[in-house]
Design a protein around this motif. Structure first.
Motif, PDB file in Angstrom:
ATOM      1  N   SER A  72       0.837  -1.210   0.000  1.00  0.00           N
ATOM      2  CA  SER A  72       0.000   0.000   0.000  1.00  0.00           C
ATOM      3  C   SER A  72       0.864   1.248   0.000  1.00  0.00           C
ATOM      4  CB  SER A  72      -0.912   0.011   1.231  1.00  0.00           C
ATOM      5  OG  SER A  72      -1.797  -1.082   1.203  1.00  0.00           O
TER       6      SER A  72
ATOM      7  N   GLU B 271      -5.759  -4.113  -2.989  1.00  0.00           N
ATOM      8  CA  GLU B 271      -6.540  -5.169  -2.337  1.00  0.00           C
ATOM      9  C   GLU B 271      -8.022  -5.154  -2.707  1.00  0.00           C
ATOM     10  OE1 GLU B 271      -4.956  -7.335  -0.431  1.00  0.00           O
ATOM     11  OE2 GLU B 271      -3.231  -6.313   0.440  1.00  0.00           O
TER      12      GLU B 271
ATOM     13  N   GLU C 116      -7.476   0.874  -0.745  1.00  0.00           N
ATOM     14  CA  GLU C 116      -8.028  -0.185   0.092  1.00  0.00           C
ATOM     15  C   GLU C 116      -9.102   0.446   0.978  1.00  0.00           C
ATOM     16  OE1 GLU C 116      -6.290  -3.153   3.519  1.00  0.00           O
ATOM     17  OE2 GLU C 116      -4.943  -1.798   2.486  1.00  0.00           O
TER      18      GLU C 116
HETATM   19 MG   LIG Z   1      -1.939  -2.905   2.056  1.00  0.00          MG
END
Ligand SMILES: [Mg+2]
Ligand SMILES: Nc1ncnc2c1ncn2[C@@H]1O[C@H](COP(=O)(O)OP(=O)(O)OP(=O)(O)O)[C@@H](O)[C@H]1O
Length: 237
Positions: free
Chosen positions: A44, A163, A86
């Motif tokens: 991320s 994700e 996400e």
């Molecule tokens: Mg992540």
């Protein structure tokens, strides 16, 4: 239309906390590039750094060959670097269609709002059927579709997906991967960070394994899926 993305020696993180220690990665134009790695590896963080939400301390990021690492996020979006974060971050009180329209905030995309809405309705009939429903009342999988649809409304030339299958029931996760395959067929450049390593290797062309903020290995996804080391570490085989 789609463009390549290249990270060279990218060092970054959160303030003084360095998480990325020199990430080298190329997302080829028109391909799906996978970014896999265990929890906390920095997937991320990498996507946020490409999107411009986190600064680059060292190294460079080029988009279509031009450096972008000093540009603010909104200018990167204008160029077509679009992230679907996400956690989806949709607006609960606003309708599905209003949420989608919010994605079209670049001048380039705004002019094509009607066309893009029609395309997204084709891609996600479930969203079209629920276009007047409040975003917050959608199921988790439908909210993920909405987040994806909103990203597409900005007319990405490279889509950063963090994700997309996280927390979804198997059927819904499968559907999200089918959508990714469909987007791949349209020739969109995608950089996909995912925990579902098996499916991610199936839908991607090339994969990078991130370990503690560094690329530990990379290769064609079709090869990685048969790699004994990858199978043991990430596929539970
Ligand atoms: Mg992540
Ligand atoms: N806002 C923050 N401030 C400080 N450290 C952070 C922050 N966000 C994340 N980190 C740290 O950065 C590291 C990498 O996190 P990151 O979210 O990039 O991992 P990830 O690979 O996406 O993991 P996951 O698979 O769990 O999503 C972790 O050690 C995490 O604790």
């Amino acid at each position: 239309m789609s463009a390549s993305l290249q990270l060279t020696g990218v060092v970054g993180g959160y303030g003084a906390v360095r998480i990325l220690h020199g990430v080298d990665l190329t997302a080829e134009a028109g391909g799906v590039t996978a970014l896999i790695g265990s929890n906390g590896a920095g997937k991320s963080t990498t996507l946020r750094t490409v999107a411009g939400l986190l600064p680059v301390a060292e190294g460079s990021i080029t988009f279509d060959g031009d450096p972008i690492e000093t540009l603010p996020t909104d200018q990167r979006v204008d160029l077509g670097v679009v992230m679907v974060p996400e956690g989806r971050l949709i607006f609960a009180e606003m309708s599905v269609e209003e949420n989608l329209r919010l994605g079209a905030f670049t001048s380039r995309a705004r002019d094509n709002t009607a066309d893009n809405l029609a395309k997204i309705n084709d891609l996600f009939p479930r969203l079209h059927n629920r276009r007047n429903q409040a975003g917050g009342t959608l199921s988790g999988g439908e909210q993920q579709m909405l987040a994806l649809g909103r990203g597409l409304m900005a007319e990405p030339r490279v889509l950063l997906l963090d994700e997309p299958s996280l927390g979804l029931a198997p059927v819904m996760a499968q559907h999200i991967f089918e959508i990714i395959e469909e987007l791949r067929r349209t020739g969109l450049t995608i950089l996909l960070a995912e925990q579902d390593v098996h499916r991610t290797l199936e839908v991607s062309d090339h994969a990078y394994v991130l370990e503690s903020g560094e690329i530990a290995l990379n290769g064609p996804s079709a090869q990685m899926i048969n790699d004994p080391g990858i199978q043991e570490a990430y596929l539970g085989l």
